[in-house]
Structures are given as structure tokens and as C-alpha cells.
Design a protein around this motif. Structure first.
Motif, short mmCIF file in Angstrom:
data_model
loop_
_atom_site.label_atom_id
_atom_site.label_comp_id
_atom_site.label_asym_id
_atom_site.label_seq_id
_atom_site.Cartn_x
_atom_site.Cartn_y
_atom_site.Cartn_z
N ASP A 158 -44.70 13.92 62.27
CA ASP A 158 -45.84 13.58 63.13
C ASP A 158 -46.16 14.73 64.09
N ILE A 159 -45.10 15.30 64.68
CA ILE A 159 -45.29 16.39 65.63
C ILE A 159 -45.94 17.60 64.94
N LYS A 204 -49.59 16.97 64.53
CA LYS A 204 -50.39 16.83 65.74
C LYS A 204 -50.53 18.10 66.57
N SER A 234 -47.06 9.03 72.30
CA SER A 234 -45.86 9.86 72.27
C SER A 234 -45.35 9.97 70.84
N TYR A 235 -45.05 11.19 70.42
CA TYR A 235 -44.57 11.45 69.06
C TYR A 235 -43.18 12.06 69.11
N THR A 236 -42.28 11.52 68.30
CA THR A 236 -40.91 12.05 68.23
C THR A 236 -40.49 12.40 66.81
N ASP A 237 -41.22 11.89 65.85
CA ASP A 237 -40.92 12.21 64.45
C ASP A 237 -41.38 13.63 64.13
N THR A 292 -46.37 14.24 74.06
CA THR A 292 -47.34 13.19 74.37
C THR A 292 -48.75 13.77 74.34
N GLU A 335 -56.39 10.01 71.02
CA GLU A 335 -55.00 9.79 71.46
C GLU A 335 -54.99 9.05 72.80
#
Length: 277
Positions: free
Chosen positions: A66-67, A70, A60-63, A86, A56
């Protein structure tokens, strides 16, 4: 979370039938809501070596999907959701890096409820597995010359020589085979399958990033193509009622060797040394 002053307001007090005996004054009280504990832990990530940095890079992940993929989140209240996170932590070489992936900058409900949580960030493990590499000795073909032929623990470091001697499948990026050892010799004509064995491969400073498998190659020694000919010498006699024997022979090998030999009295054979040895 937070503290609001004069927020709790009392009213409508009752004192049995004596309410009229009191001059009642109402004073508002304090309301304190403590932050909820929230723990965010990056999930372990595993890659295969590819000669580049992996992991990584302050991503930055907002979906939501995806979150979920992760990080693991413990402590969210009600319908609250982690809407941003993040992650950071990269490595290039094969290995297990405990605590390498770090999380920060969490947002709850788009940031509206982030301050309602006391967030603890833990770290995750980054693993980069070795890449599979197969090195196969290429087939070698010789012509019989009476000597051992093939590879006598020969070490090759020149790129052109290596390319002629082996095939490497699985090298990543710009990585290159920088050294290889080959072994396997025979003297006699024949086909010797899986006989030339490669070993001790080096890929510069990246050898340890590979799980190396070696495959042996075939050694072939063809029969000599030179013609070997023995001819009895031509002799002429005039009849004299006696027995005549010819013990002189011409031995030819290829175009460049010719020798005349004679069998001595009582000899049944004679040795001739050919150019092949």
C-alpha cells in the motif's frame, strides 16, 4: 542522528622508540551523526466523479504494498524501510486539485529509525474526472392531425415529465436530471428516426461534474384512423329520353362529420374542410 559525548576513545599510542618518555593521557572525543535527508511525495491520484468525497481522509498505511502504491520515497539508507505513512486530502467535484494530497506521520522501521532522518513532505495532485452521462430522447408517437407535432424547443423541469421524455444513463448517487430541452417536429404521417434531439441538460448544481452525450429519439406520426367516405347521392328519375346527371355527394369523416356538397354547372371539384384542418 545525534551527538554522543566521550564516545571516540583513543588508546595504544606509539611515539617511535620514545614512548617511555611520555606520560600519556587519553581524552575521549565527540561523535556526531547528522540526520539523513528523506523526501516523501504522495503519488497523484485520479478518480471518476461519484457524488461523494474521494481521496484520502487521514488514511494511515502500514502495509508495504500500500505504501509503495501511495507514495514515492527518496533517501532511505541501507535496508531501512518506510513502515507507516498518513495521507489526507479529499474533494467531491470534478477538477484537478494540485497539492491537495498531503503526507505526514512517517515511520521508519516501525519508528525505531524515524529520528535518523530529516523528513521533507511534499504534496500530490488529486484529480476527479467527470462522469459519463448519456441522455436519450424517448420515442414519441402521435396520430396525424394536420398540425405540427413533436417538440418545439420544449423545456421540461418536472421530474415526472422528464422521466416520460428522456432516459438518463450514468447519474451518480442521488443526482437527478432537473431540466432538459427537446426539439423536433413534423406534420405529415411517417417515421422520423433520430429526429427528437435533447440538449441543455441540467443536473442541479452538479451539471459540470458530467461529460454529457446526447442521443436523438424517433418521432412517429401515424396516419389518421378515421374513415373518409364520399358517396354519390341517390336519385330516381322516370324515363323521359333525356340524360340525367347527379352532382350531389355526401362526404363523411369519422363518426362526427357529414356534409352534403353539390358540383355546380361546369365544376369538376369542390372543397370540403374536414375537422383535421
Amino acid at each position: 542522528g545525534g551527538t554522543s559525548r566521550d564516545f571516540i576513545g583513543p588508546s595504544a599510542a606509539e611515539i617511535g622508540g620514545n614512548i617511555g618518555n611520555y606520560e600519556i593521557k587519553y581524552v575521549n572525543g565527540l561523535l556526531h551523526i547528522a540526520q539523513a535527508a528523506l523526501t516523501i511525495t504522495p503519488k497523484d491520484q485520479t478518480y471518476t466523479y461519484n457524488s461523494e468525497l474521494q481521496g484520502e481522509d487521514e488514511a494511515s498505511y502500514t502495509d508495504a504494498a500500500d505504501i509503495e502504491e501511495k507514495v514515492t520515497v527518496t533517501g532511505l539508507q541501507g535496508e531501512d524501510a518506510l513502515t507507516g505513512i498518513t495521507l489526507d486530502g479529499q474533494q467531491r467535484n470534478a477538477g484537478t486539485y494540485t497539492g491537495e494530497i498531503e503526507a505526514y506521520f512517517a515511520e521508519i522501521n516501525g519508528g525505531a529509525d524515524t529520528d535518523n532522518y530529516k523528513i521533507v513532505y511534499l504534496s500530490g495532485t488529486l484529480t476527479i474526472e467527470k462522469a459519463a452521462l448519456t441522455i436519450t430522447a424517448l420515442e414519441q408517437d402521435y396520430t396525424y392531425n394536420s398540425e405540427l407535432q413533436g417538440e418545439d424547443n420544449a423545456v421540461y423541469t418536472d421530474a415526472a415529465d422528464i422521466e416520460k421524455k428522456v432516459e438518463a444513463e450514468g447519474l451518480q448517487g442521488e443526482d437527478a436530471l432537473t431540466s432538459i430541452t427537446l426539439n423536433g417536429q413534423k406534420r405529415d404521417a411517417g417515421t422520423y428516426r433520430d429526429f427528437i434531439e435533447p440538449s441543455a441538460a441540467e443536473i442541479g448544481e452538479d451539471t459540470d461534474n458530467y461529460e454529457i452525450e446526447y442521443a436523438a429519439g424517433t418521432l412517429t406520426i401515424d396516419k389518421s384512423s378515421e374513415t373518409f367516405e364520399i358517396t354519390s347521392a341517390e336519385k330516381n328519375w322516370t324515363y323521359d329520353a333525356e340524360t340525367h346527371d347527379c352532382h350531389e355527394y355526401t362526404v363523411k369523416y369519422g363518426d362526427d362529420f357529414e356534409e352534403t356538397v353539390t358540383l355546380g354547372e361546369g365544376e369538376e371539384s369542390v372543397s370540403v374542410t374536414l375537422p383535421t384542418g
